[in-house]
Design an enzyme around this catalytic site. Structure first.
Site, mmCIF file in Angstrom:
data_model
loop_
_atom_site.group_PDB
_atom_site.id
_atom_site.type_symbol
_atom_site.label_atom_id
_atom_site.label_comp_id
_atom_site.label_asym_id
_atom_site.label_seq_id
_atom_site.Cartn_x
_atom_site.Cartn_y
_atom_site.Cartn_z
ATOM 1 N N GLY A 34 0.835 -1.204 0.000
ATOM 2 C CA GLY A 34 0.000 0.000 0.000
ATOM 3 C C GLY A 34 0.862 1.243 0.000
ATOM 4 O O GLY A 34 1.943 1.253 0.588
ATOM 5 N N ARG A 96 0.447 -4.752 -4.911
ATOM 6 C CA ARG A 96 0.610 -5.784 -3.874
ATOM 7 C C ARG A 96 1.023 -7.130 -4.493
ATOM 8 O O ARG A 96 0.886 -8.176 -3.878
ATOM 9 C CB ARG A 96 -0.682 -5.932 -3.074
ATOM 10 N N THR A 135 6.070 -6.676 1.949
ATOM 11 C CA THR A 135 7.259 -6.411 1.120
ATOM 12 C C THR A 135 8.505 -7.040 1.750
ATOM 13 O O THR A 135 9.366 -7.567 1.035
ATOM 14 C CB THR A 135 7.455 -4.885 0.957
ATOM 15 N N ASP A 157 0.674 1.885 9.190
ATOM 16 C CA ASP A 157 0.277 1.068 10.341
ATOM 17 C C ASP A 157 1.349 0.980 11.432
ATOM 18 O O ASP A 157 1.062 0.561 12.549
ATOM 19 C CB ASP A 157 -0.054 -0.361 9.880
ATOM 20 N N ARG A 313 -23.319 8.023 14.824
ATOM 21 C CA ARG A 313 -22.921 8.219 13.439
ATOM 22 C C ARG A 313 -21.550 7.575 13.229
ATOM 23 O O ARG A 313 -20.759 7.462 14.172
ATOM 24 C CB ARG A 313 -22.797 9.709 13.098
ATOM 25 N N TYR A 319 -8.827 5.805 2.980
ATOM 26 C CA TYR A 319 -7.602 6.109 2.244
ATOM 27 C C TYR A 319 -7.127 7.553 2.379
ATOM 28 O O TYR A 319 -6.002 7.859 1.974
ATOM 29 C CB TYR A 319 -7.778 5.715 0.771
ATOM 30 N N ARG A 322 -3.859 7.720 3.889
ATOM 31 C CA ARG A 322 -2.642 7.335 3.156
ATOM 32 C C ARG A 322 -2.206 8.394 2.151
ATOM 33 O O ARG A 322 -1.135 8.274 1.546
ATOM 34 C CB ARG A 322 -2.885 6.018 2.409
#
Ligand code: F6P
Length: 399
Positions: A34, A96, A135, A157, A313, A319, A322
């Site tokens: 990612g 990936r 990776t 992460d 809510r 994303y 990122r």
């Protein structure tokens, strides 16, 4: 006789020096997994040091290991590397795809040899792979295939083993914190529970860090199975004291106790599986559990609404975390790791990941990183601090 052999030794040393002077080291680079803020800063860090400081040659491969398998390159020179420090994403593109199981013409194929061939074709003396846990595993396969690999740890992460930090994490934590800040005012105005989902399937660093920094009232992470009733109790308690809104920061991989135990059992089955049939069965079971988990945040919000009587809510950050410009801390980390990577290549150190260690860096064998996940230790100071300021972590023993 001795004079003759001395002359031969001197001649061979001179030949070696001459060869070193005439053969330029060629360095290849790719980004896999990612994307994450700081990838371009790292490419620039490696590239500027490799080209400018060491006078080596530098070449990029597009879209992760696929570009290497398909020999899709990108020229990387001083012009291409200029102006990318602050740019999000990766100029090389990413994927990936795995070297040993890559879809080619609709079929899964082992492309390891194709990758080795591409590296030989370009006369690569070093291959730099920028990526997270997946990776590192794939890079290890290439090390085993005989390639001179160096990796850098990236992921929002922050869950790569053996490194203090990964680049991308600080930026994502800033984005998630700002989102929580903004959600506070709207939750407060409407007297609502806002459940905000933060990325992190297996590790809760991002939810925990942003949750603490943003003052979330409840933080749920994959490492701590939660009980919905315990969360509802904490929210009702706030209402009893006159605060009738709450922010719940939940990592996408956080689970209720029931789901957590079911997943643990399935993981154990997969680890213990001896035959291919058992392995497939365990995989299917895990897949089914993960599919059931999708949409969990929405389910959680509904449960909390029912149990507390407060309107709920959901905000899924996804994303957004990122994307965009890397933070100064990530630019600095990526540059430190990237330049240290060039130093290691210069010294001929391969098969290692450049880890962040305190103010410095340290090469650690990829073999010791691959296959491990750096989860939040239950006695980590962030967890202690969250508890001390009264944050509910969803478990049954809140302090
Ligand atoms: O590895 C980083 C990460 O952002 C995880 O937190 C998230 O679960 C995953 O990537 C999703 O990535 P993608 O949808 O791009 O495969």
């Amino acid at each position: 006789m001795t004079q003759l052999s001395n002359k031969r030794v001197t001649a061979s040393i001179l030949l070696g020096i001459l060869r070193q002077m005439t053969t330029t080291t060629r360095v290849g680079i790719l980004t896999a997994g990612g994307d994450s803020p700081g990838l371009n800063a790292a490419i620039r860090g490696v590239g500027k040091a490799v080209l400018g400081h060491y006078g080596m040659e530098f070449i990029g491969f597009r879209d992760g290991f696929r570009g290497l398998a398909e020999n899709r390159t990108m020229e990387l020179d001083k012009t291409t590397l200029a102006g990318i420090l602050t740019v999000g994403g990766t100029i090389l593109g990413t994927s990936r795809d795995k070297p040993h199981r890559m879809e080619v013409n609709g079929q899964a194929r082992d492309m390891t040899q194709a990758i080795v061939d591409t590296c030989r074709k370009h006369g690569l003396d070093a291959l730099v792979c920028l990526g997270g846990g997946g990776t590192q595993r794939n890079a290890l396969r290439l090390v085993k295939a005989g390639l001179p690999v160096v990796t850098l740890p990236k992921t929002i992460d922050n869950d790569v083993a053996m490194t203090d930090a990964t680049f991308g994490f600080d930026t994502a934590m800033g984005i998630a914190t700002e989102a929580i800040d903004r959600l506070h005012s709207t939750a407060h105005s409407h007297h609502r529970i806002v459940v905000v989902e933060v990325m992190g399937h297996r590790a809760g660093w991002l939810a925990l860090g942003a949750g603490i920094a943003g003052g979330a009232d409840v933080i749920l992470i994959p490492e701590i199975p939660y009980e919905v009733e315990s969360i509802a109790k904490a929210i009702r308690e706030r209402s009893r004291h006159g605060t009738n809104f709450s922010i719940v920061a939940v990592a996408e991989g956080a689970m209720s106790g029931v789901d957590w135990h079911a997943r643990q059992a399935a993981e154990q089955k997969r680890a213990a599986a001896q035959t291919e049939t058992d392995k497939q069965a365990a995989k299917l079971e895990l897949g089914a559990l993960d599919a059931r988990h999708a949409g969990n945040t929405i389910k959680l919000a509904r449960q909390l609404e029912e149990l507390t009587g407060l309107e709920s809510r959901v905000t899924i950050l996804g994303y957004v975390q990122r994307g965009g410009t890397p933070s100064p801390a990530d630019r600095l980390l990526a540059t430190r790791l990237g330049t240290a990577c060039a130093d290691l290549i210069h010294k001929g150190v391969f098969g290692v990941m450049v880890a962040a260690r305190g103010e410095g860096t340290e090469p650690v064998p990829i073999a010791e990183v691959a296959g491990k996940v750096k989860t939040v230790p239950l006695d980590h100071s962030w967890i202690q601090s969250a508890k001390r300021v009264g944050t509910c972590l969803g478990d049954l023993s809140p302090s």
